[in-house]
Design a protein around this motif. Sequence first.
Motif, PDB file in Angstrom:
ATOM      1  N   MET A 275      76.808 -16.709  35.588  1.00  0.00           N
ATOM      2  CA  MET A 275      76.929 -15.524  34.745  1.00  0.00           C
ATOM      3  C   MET A 275      78.354 -15.224  34.290  1.00  0.00           C
ATOM      4  O   MET A 275      78.555 -14.427  33.394  1.00  0.00           O
ATOM      5  CB  MET A 275      76.394 -14.304  35.501  1.00  0.00           C
ATOM      6  CG  MET A 275      74.909 -14.350  35.808  1.00  0.00           C
ATOM      7  SD  MET A 275      73.901 -14.386  34.299  1.00  0.00           S
ATOM      8  CE  MET A 275      73.179 -16.017  34.460  1.00  0.00           C
TER       9      MET A 275
ATOM     10  N   LYS B 125      79.503 -14.710  30.561  1.00  0.00           N
ATOM     11  CA  LYS B 125      78.339 -14.579  29.687  1.00  0.00           C
ATOM     12  C   LYS B 125      78.151 -13.125  29.267  1.00  0.00           C
ATOM     13  O   LYS B 125      78.807 -12.217  29.775  1.00  0.00           O
ATOM     14  CB  LYS B 125      77.092 -15.119  30.375  1.00  0.00           C
ATOM     15  CG  LYS B 125      77.146 -16.630  30.569  1.00  0.00           C
ATOM     16  CD  LYS B 125      75.816 -17.194  31.056  1.00  0.00           C
ATOM     17  CE  LYS B 125      75.878 -18.718  31.125  1.00  0.00           C
ATOM     18  NZ  LYS B 125      74.580 -19.293  31.556  1.00  0.00           N
TER      19      LYS B 125
ATOM     20  N   THR C 261      75.232 -10.159  28.694  1.00  0.00           N
ATOM     21  CA  THR C 261      73.866  -9.738  28.997  1.00  0.00           C
ATOM     22  C   THR C 261      73.585  -8.381  28.379  1.00  0.00           C
ATOM     23  O   THR C 261      74.344  -7.430  28.587  1.00  0.00           O
ATOM     24  CB  THR C 261      73.645  -9.652  30.516  1.00  0.00           C
ATOM     25  OG1 THR C 261      73.867 -10.933  31.105  1.00  0.00           O
ATOM     26  CG2 THR C 261      72.229  -9.187  30.840  1.00  0.00           C
TER      27      THR C 261
ATOM     28  N   PHE D  22      74.044  -7.723  37.352  1.00  0.00           N
ATOM     29  CA  PHE D  22      74.686  -8.688  36.454  1.00  0.00           C
ATOM     30  C   PHE D  22      76.191  -8.469  36.386  1.00  0.00           C
ATOM     31  O   PHE D  22      76.958  -9.433  36.284  1.00  0.00           O
ATOM     32  CB  PHE D  22      74.059  -8.612  35.058  1.00  0.00           C
ATOM     33  CG  PHE D  22      72.815  -9.442  34.922  1.00  0.00           C
ATOM     34  CD1 PHE D  22      72.844 -10.680  34.294  1.00  0.00           C
ATOM     35  CD2 PHE D  22      71.607  -8.998  35.434  1.00  0.00           C
ATOM     36  CE1 PHE D  22      71.698 -11.456  34.180  1.00  0.00           C
ATOM     37  CE2 PHE D  22      70.453  -9.755  35.335  1.00  0.00           C
ATOM     38  CZ  PHE D  22      70.494 -10.993  34.704  1.00  0.00           C
TER      39      PHE D  22
ATOM     40  N   SER E  76      78.932 -11.066  34.730  1.00  0.00           N
ATOM     41  CA  SER E  76      78.526 -11.118  33.329  1.00  0.00           C
ATOM     42  C   SER E  76      79.070  -9.886  32.620  1.00  0.00           C
ATOM     43  O   SER E  76      79.078  -8.785  33.181  1.00  0.00           O
ATOM     44  CB  SER E  76      77.002 -11.123  33.210  1.00  0.00           C
ATOM     45  OG  SER E  76      76.600 -10.999  31.856  1.00  0.00           O
TER      46      SER E  76
ATOM     47  N   ASP F 253      73.873 -14.204  25.733  1.00  0.00           N
ATOM     48  CA  ASP F 253      73.284 -15.178  26.652  1.00  0.00           C
ATOM     49  C   ASP F 253      71.966 -14.715  27.263  1.00  0.00           C
ATOM     50  O   ASP F 253      71.079 -15.531  27.512  1.00  0.00           O
ATOM     51  CB  ASP F 253      74.272 -15.481  27.787  1.00  0.00           C
ATOM     52  CG  ASP F 253      75.553 -16.096  27.280  1.00  0.00           C
ATOM     53  OD1 ASP F 253      75.608 -17.327  27.146  1.00  0.00           O
ATOM     54  OD2 ASP F 253      76.503 -15.331  26.994  1.00  0.00           O
ATOM     55  N   VAL F 254      71.863 -13.423  27.507  1.00  0.00           N
ATOM     56  CA  VAL F 254      70.669 -12.894  28.182  1.00  0.00           C
ATOM     57  C   VAL F 254      70.250 -11.595  27.514  1.00  0.00           C
ATOM     58  O   VAL F 254      71.091 -10.717  27.265  1.00  0.00           O
ATOM     59  CB  VAL F 254      70.936 -12.633  29.681  1.00  0.00           C
ATOM     60  CG1 VAL F 254      69.647 -12.176  30.368  1.00  0.00           C
ATOM     61  CG2 VAL F 254      71.515 -13.862  30.367  1.00  0.00           C
TER      62      VAL F 254
ATOM     63  N   CYS G 243      65.975 -10.964  38.132  1.00  0.00           N
ATOM     64  CA  CYS G 243      66.421 -11.188  36.752  1.00  0.00           C
ATOM     65  C   CYS G 243      67.607 -12.154  36.707  1.00  0.00           C
ATOM     66  O   CYS G 243      67.692 -13.011  35.815  1.00  0.00           O
ATOM     67  CB  CYS G 243      66.784  -9.862  36.091  1.00  0.00           C
ATOM     68  SG  CYS G 243      65.371  -8.810  35.709  1.00  0.00           S
TER      69      CYS G 243
ATOM     70  N   ALA H 169      67.651 -15.730  34.717  1.00  0.00           N
ATOM     71  CA  ALA H 169      68.667 -15.980  33.693  1.00  0.00           C
ATOM     72  C   ALA H 169      69.605 -17.124  34.061  1.00  0.00           C
ATOM     73  O   ALA H 169      70.463 -17.507  33.265  1.00  0.00           O
ATOM     74  CB  ALA H 169      69.480 -14.711  33.454  1.00  0.00           C
TER      75      ALA H 169
END
Length: 253
Positions: free
Chosen positions: A5, A8, A10, A27, A32, A86-87, A227, A231
Amino acid sequence: MTDDMKGKVTIVTGGGKGIGFGIATAFAKAKSNIVITGRTESTLISAKEKLEKYGVEVLPITADGGYEEQVKEAVDKIIEKFGRIDVLINNAQASKSGLQLVEHTQEDFDLAIKSGIYAVFNFMKFTYPYLKETKGSVINFASGAGLFGRDGQSSYAAAKEGIRGLSRVAATEWGKDGININVVCPLVMTKQLEQWKAEYPELFEKTIQGIPLQRFGDAEKDIGGTCLFLASDAASYISGETITLQGGSGLRP
């Protein structure tokens, strides 16, 4: 797994409070960068301040997912700031839960459909080009209300089952792009449940007895943790699935 993550981006719709904030926290702890959307600016700003403590960038965007133009503008802001997505986690949903089917007005039904399936559709549609670039992941939220036909949940269940159908089709269509799409059906301890527990301790205990793991899920650890897995690279071959996070009470064939 959480190393996947770092760096990234999200998106968590409805990420300013409740389940969404728990997921966003998971996250953020995994490094992230986070985008949280919702309809109340003050809630988003408060959440932003808390999430930034984990050393990530947080972009709060006031937007109603049921309106196409607001979602398009939100995605444009995300790309302007981060340059990637990314997510996508579609968590937000409103409904007139508790009303019997025959008590619903069309406006009540529209509330669930617009805030649920239309919002998911809009966010998926406008993030698709960027998810394709990153071979990203989509996690949509459904509910045991739809899976098991729970009393007083007709419009909510209809929206959530619509989201499941949309997700399965997208998993088929977007598989060639390397995007995996899955659905989560959670059972989570919320502030409303905590209040209900305090007011009706005997009924709460009876409810707990129907959950094999004897507890409600934790928004950050249980839902956010799952989650994170969905991911991650470890779950890149999982797509089109519905995962019931209900402590063993969501048993399905």
